[in-house]
Design a protein around this motif. Structure first.
Motif, PDB file in Angstrom:
ATOM      1  N   ASN A   2       0.868  -1.175   0.103  1.00  0.00           N
ATOM      2  CA  ASN A   2      -0.046  -0.101  -0.027  1.00  0.00           C
ATOM      3  C   ASN A   2       0.944   1.447   0.027  1.00  0.00           C
ATOM      4  OD1 ASN A   2      -2.082  -1.563   0.290  1.00  0.00           O
ATOM      5  ND2 ASN A   2      -2.526  -1.424   2.576  1.00  0.00           N
ATOM      6  N   LEU A   4       0.894   5.586  -0.244  1.00  0.00           N
ATOM      7  CA  LEU A   4       0.515   6.677   0.016  1.00  0.00           C
ATOM      8  C   LEU A   4       1.280   7.695  -1.157  1.00  0.00           C
ATOM      9  CD1 LEU A   4      -1.147   8.944   1.379  1.00  0.00           C
ATOM     10  CD2 LEU A   4       0.502   9.099   3.027  1.00  0.00           C
ATOM     11  N   ILE A  17      -4.264   6.636  -2.234  1.00  0.00           N
ATOM     12  CA  ILE A  17      -3.591   5.523  -1.379  1.00  0.00           C
ATOM     13  C   ILE A  17      -3.806   4.307  -2.385  1.00  0.00           C
ATOM     14  CG2 ILE A  17      -3.630   3.745   0.435  1.00  0.00           C
ATOM     15  CD1 ILE A  17      -4.869   6.249   2.167  1.00  0.00           C
ATOM     16  N   THR A  46      -5.684   8.601   6.184  1.00  0.00           N
ATOM     17  CA  THR A  46      -5.409   7.094   5.601  1.00  0.00           C
ATOM     18  C   THR A  46      -6.397   6.180   6.537  1.00  0.00           C
ATOM     19  OG1 THR A  46      -4.098   6.691   7.459  1.00  0.00           O
ATOM     20  CG2 THR A  46      -3.074   7.594   5.646  1.00  0.00           C
ATOM     21  N   THR A  49      -6.272   2.036   6.963  1.00  0.00           N
ATOM     22  CA  THR A  49      -5.381   1.367   5.966  1.00  0.00           C
ATOM     23  C   THR A  49      -4.021   1.495   6.261  1.00  0.00           C
ATOM     24  OG1 THR A  49      -7.001   2.172   4.176  1.00  0.00           O
ATOM     25  CG2 THR A  49      -4.695   1.470   3.542  1.00  0.00           C
ATOM     26  N   ILE A  51       0.040   1.769   5.798  1.00  0.00           N
ATOM     27  CA  ILE A  51       0.816   2.351   4.908  1.00  0.00           C
ATOM     28  C   ILE A  51       1.967   1.692   4.918  1.00  0.00           C
ATOM     29  CG2 ILE A  51       1.885   4.619   3.966  1.00  0.00           C
ATOM     30  CD1 ILE A  51      -1.350   4.520   3.506  1.00  0.00           C
ATOM     31  N   VAL A  54       5.470   5.537   1.492  1.00  0.00           N
ATOM     32  CA  VAL A  54       5.356   7.080   0.869  1.00  0.00           C
ATOM     33  C   VAL A  54       6.054   7.262  -0.383  1.00  0.00           C
ATOM     34  CG1 VAL A  54       4.762   9.294   1.047  1.00  0.00           C
ATOM     35  CG2 VAL A  54       4.490   7.632   3.050  1.00  0.00           C
TER      36      VAL A  54
END
Length: 358
Positions: A2, A4, A17, A46, A49, A51, A54
């Protein structure tokens, strides 16, 4: 994985995302007319979720950074070194990296540098006629908005079913154009810095450097003072007298100077379309994107008016529509499109390859 993806423009912040490699969008948001990026980043939601990393665009890191890199001390040092060349951009991203490190300690941050897409430009399109030592210090044409121009190149090819000789027009608070042949950048309007090419909202476009030296000598201005004036009070704002230089405000102002600023902008776009047709040995498509390019039917019409000799003709009804679409007249030799861009997707793909070693 995942990712961002915060996309920090000079006046806006968008984010997505994305789950990679499926490219599933898990969340997204947008903020306009942003002035405090640390506060804006704090507002990114977020939820629950997870992360894993990034990934963000980075603007100017000089000749060693025309790709995608995990942020480390060397990346930070390069962004700081070239801060004077991109003061309105590098400062935002340095702030963002610091804020993200504080908000998400231990989460990797990946920087996808905007000149990456333009690394395919031939050397004769990148070189300036400056003393040789300047080249060694990194003074050359880099180009920016690379993620947007790359996405538009791929989107046009998918919609038309083939690669074409394309002029990509990313027009917004920050604007640039790109000549694309076979999916590769061969020229672009921004050069050593984002302070070049088309007029931007508050940043000047192309400008004779000796005009700057003249004003410095005449008024005793420092480099920092000139940098401040040209980055914050130039461009469409300087031409129009309308603070912020937002095209929406210029169109609503009903002032002669605001109309002049728009005329200058439209002229620059038209002239560049013609120049890039020559550079590419022909033109098959023109794509408009960015906040202005995608959403202003009036501006697209003005930019294309008078270019019928190149085969560019708009259909008024199509031009007034919505969504990704062809807006050129049936039978026109050149296909004109209005498209949304997706820089976040390009950044996510680059970051995923970087993090997974692909």
């Amino acid at each position: 994985m995942n990712l961002l993806i915060p996309n920090l423009g000079t006046t806006s912040l968008k984010y997505q995302i994305l789950e990679m490699p499926s490219e599933t969008v898990l969340a997204k948001g947008r903020m306009e007319r942003v002035t405090n990026y640390r506060e804006a980043i704090a507002q990114i939601s977020t939820g629950a979720t997870r992360i894993d990393a990034v990934a963000l665009k980075a603007v100017h890191g000089g000749p060693s950074y025309r790709g995608t890199f995990v942020v480390d001390d060397a990346v930070i040092a390069a962004l700081r070194q070239f801060l004077p060349a991109a003061p309105a951009h590098n400062a935002i991203y340095l702030t963002a990296i610091e804020a993200l490190e504080e908000a998400m300690p231990g989460v990797p941050i990946v920087a996808a540098f905007e000149p990456e897409f333009h690394a395919t430009m031939p050397e004769y399109a990148r070189r300036y006629g400056v003393p040789g030592g300047w080249w060694e210090d990194g003074v050359e044409k880099y180009g920016f908005h690379g993620a947007s121009h790359q996405y538009i190149g791929e989107r046009v090819a998918a919609m038309l079913g083939r690669q074409v000789k394309l002029v990509s027009c990313h027009l917004g608070g920050s604007s640039s154009m790109c000549a694309i042949v076979d999916g590769r950048s061969v020229d672009t309007t921004m050069g050593f810095s984002p302070q070049s090419g088309l007029e931007n909202a508050t940043r000047h476009g192309d400008l004779d450097v000796f005009a700057v030296l003249y004003m410095m000598d005449r008024h005793g201005w420092s480099a920092e003072e000139v940098r401040r004036q040209l980055a914050r009070g130039g461009g469409l704002a300087g031409l129009s007298g309308v603070a912020g230089g937002d095209v929406r405000d210029l169109e609503a102002a009903c002032l002669p100077q605001a109309d002049l600023a728009l005329d200058v902008f439209v002229y620059e776009v038209k002239k560049t379309i013609g120049a890039y047709a020559a550079a590419m040995g022909g033109i098959e498509a023109v794509a408009f994107t960015g906040g202005i390019g995608e959403n202003s039917a009036r501006l697209r019409e003005q930019c294309c008016a008078g270019l019928e000799f190149l085969g560019i003709e708009l259909d008024a009804a199509k031009n007034a529509g919505d969504g990704d679409r062809v807006v050129s007249a049936d039978g026109a030799r050149v296909t004109v499109l209005a498209l949304g861009t997706n820089e976040e997707l390009i950044v996510a793909r680059r970051a995923y390859r970087c993090l997974s070693g692909r």
